[in-house]
Design a protein around this motif. Structure first.
Motif, short mmCIF file in Angstrom:
data_model
loop_
_atom_site.label_atom_id
_atom_site.label_comp_id
_atom_site.label_asym_id
_atom_site.label_seq_id
_atom_site.Cartn_x
_atom_site.Cartn_y
_atom_site.Cartn_z
N VAL A 90 -1.54 -0.62 -4.19
CA VAL A 90 -2.79 -0.06 -3.71
C VAL A 90 -2.56 1.35 -3.18
CG1 VAL A 90 -4.72 -0.35 -2.12
CG2 VAL A 90 -3.61 -2.37 -3.11
N ARG A 146 0.20 -4.78 -8.78
CA ARG A 146 -0.58 -3.60 -8.43
C ARG A 146 -0.13 -3.03 -7.10
NH1 ARG A 146 -5.63 -2.95 -5.70
NH2 ARG A 146 -6.75 -1.11 -6.42
N ALA A 178 -3.30 2.15 -10.66
CA ALA A 178 -3.22 0.70 -10.71
C ALA A 178 -2.25 0.33 -11.82
CB ALA A 178 -4.58 0.07 -10.96
N TRP A 209 0.88 -1.17 0.00
CA TRP A 209 0.00 0.00 0.00
C TRP A 209 0.91 1.22 0.00
CZ3 TRP A 209 -1.55 -4.60 1.45
CH2 TRP A 209 -2.89 -4.97 1.30
N GLY A 262 -5.57 -0.27 4.88
CA GLY A 262 -6.83 0.28 4.38
C GLY A 262 -7.72 0.74 5.52
N ASP A 298 -3.10 4.36 -0.95
CA ASP A 298 -3.63 4.52 0.40
C ASP A 298 -3.86 6.01 0.67
OD1 ASP A 298 -4.50 3.77 2.89
OD2 ASP A 298 -2.63 2.91 3.56
#
Length: 455
Positions: free
Chosen positions: A244, A242, A235, A224, A412, A246
């Motif tokens: 992510v 990938r 992405a 992340w 997340g 944040d």
């Protein structure tokens, strides 16, 4: 590639259980033909997440010269360590990290010129300041070393000459240095050996190019990444995987605090695109400003080194998480005890007060500025011991289980503590015997793939 497995006789929370891995995820039943492994009662826990790390800097630190106070004593001083490093690396830049300008002595370009190993750049232990020798300074300043306009952050002495100090100019300096490929492989191996299966990169300057670099690093850990405010989504296509996106990272500095309305606008802008914010707060002034700017659920306070009385409850009411780096108690606690007034020592690196107020605590390393091992963070969170053996705020210690959960929260929003539920990624640790530095990590699995050790 993930292998479908059934792990037999795993000790999970004190009970023997079988655990199934199908397609990289935990499953309630095994796949036909799955490989079976008998763990014979070995402990199995969720993989650990480092919620605050600087990946590029940590990778660069792998082949940098450690100049912490302890390393200086052990290695015979700054000059001896740099000369030894120059013998190992006869050409190019030398890069030193971890130097404590307060504890080990102030440096400028003239001090480094005397060592005569340039070009060399040394990062202060805070991470915000670099010290360059004259050779290195001339290389990054070019023809502007004669006094022509330079960016803010190039310090000068009373006579107008550059001192060699560059403050918060990492990105500017990086553009002027020779290309350097970070040692991603060794960094990934180190993290996996410590049981880290996923990370959050906390770079406040991360843009699309930086995210692409992280995606192409091929670390075994899932990533992340925080970003600067202008990055709203990202992405990477296959085969690089990938990253992510944040929170939006916001850095507060006591010497240049923004107006409250402007900070609130940054927070609102992130929320408008369904992004949280992560606000760097190492002082009580920064913490007070951040909490007045509209932070709410899904947002984070980074560091919270100083939490005055009553602030834990304010943070809890706002629904904000706090990402702490307890490993810094072990490496910098003595410095904090020296620099902070004794009647405020109880406000430093608070953990129990935050947990008791209901604040979600996220565990990070701040590597390379802090120790990269999460087990050192867990130990420091429980013992509160500094490098000298002093205890910093004994009342703020956590129990071992609570301390470990800081590193077992998912990335997340919401940050739930992982419990090895079906459908979760098969990020797992098989543990062996306990040791002072933490348990032996027998095997580390990321999405069912063994990335360290063996089953």
């Amino acid at each position: 590639m993930s292998v479908d497995r059934t792990l037999r006789n795993a000790s999970i929370s004190g009970r023997l259980r079988d655990l199934h891995i199908v397609g990289g995820l935990l499953a309630d039943r095994g796949a036909a033909g799955a490989a079976e492994v008998d763990l014979e009662g070995a402990r199995l826990i969720p993989g650990l997440h480092d919620h605050h790390i600087h990946l590029a800097a940590a990778a660069a630190a792998v082949d940098s010269v450690s100049l912490t106070p302890d390393e200086l004593v052990a290695g015979g001083g700054l000059g001896a360590l740099l000369r030894a490093a120059r013998q190992r690396h006869p050409e190019g830049w030398l890069r030193g990290i971890g130097y404590d300008l307060t504890q080990s002595g102030w440096l400028d370009r003239r001090d480094l010129d005397e060592v005569a190993v340039g070009p060399v750049r040394i990062q202060d232990r805070t991470g915000s300041r670099w010290v360059l020798d004259s050779t290195g300074l001339a290389e990054v300043l070019g023809d502007r070393a004669d006094g022509s306009p330079q960016p803010d952050g190039v310090e000068r002495d009373a006579a107008g000459r550059p001192t060699g100090h560059l403050v918060r100019l990492d990105a500017w300096m990086r553009e002027r240095l020779p290309p350097h490929q970070p040692d991603w492989l060794r960094l990934g191996q180190r993290l996996a050996a410590h049981g880290v299966t996923s990370v959050t990169d906390a770079g406040h300057l991360n843009d699309l190019a930086a995210l692409a670099m992280l995606a192409s690093a091929n670390l075994p850990q899932r990533i992340w990444a925080m970003t600067k405010g202008s990055v709203t989504s990202f992405a990477m296509p296959e085969p690089t995987g990938r990253v992510v996106v944040d929170a939006v990272k916001i850095v507060l500095d006591d010497d240049a605090l923004p107006r409250l309305d402007l900070l609130a606008q940054q927070v609102e802008a992130a929320h408008a695109v369904d992004r949280g914010v992560a606000v760097h707060c190492v002082t009580d002034v920064q913490l007070a400003l951040a909490l007045s700017a509209g932070l709410g659920p899904g947002d984070r306070i980074e560091h919270a080194n100083v939490v005055p009385e009553g602030y834990a409850e304010l943070i809890a009411r706002a629904g904000v998480a706090v990402c702490v780096q307890p490993g810094l108690i072990a490496t910098r606690g003595d410095r904090y005890l020296d620099e902070v007034e004794p009647d405020r020592h109880h406000e430093l690196f608070r953990l129990r007060a935050l947990a008791a107020a209901g604040v979600p605590l996220l565990g990070g390393s701040d590597a390379p500025l802090g120790p990269i091992s999460p087990w050192r963070g867990i130990e420091a969170a429980t013992t509160r011991r500094t490098g000298s053996g002093a205890v910093l705020g004994a009342d703020e210690g956590l129990g071992p289980v609570t301390a470990a959960k800081m590193y077992q929260r998912s990335a997340g929003r919401g940050w739930p503590v992982r419990v090895l539920a079906p459908g979760d990624p098969a990020d797992l640790l098989v543990l062996g015997d306990d040791a002072p530095s933490g348990p032996e990590v027998v095997a580390t699995l990321v999405e069912g793939v063994v990335v360290h050790g063996s089953l």
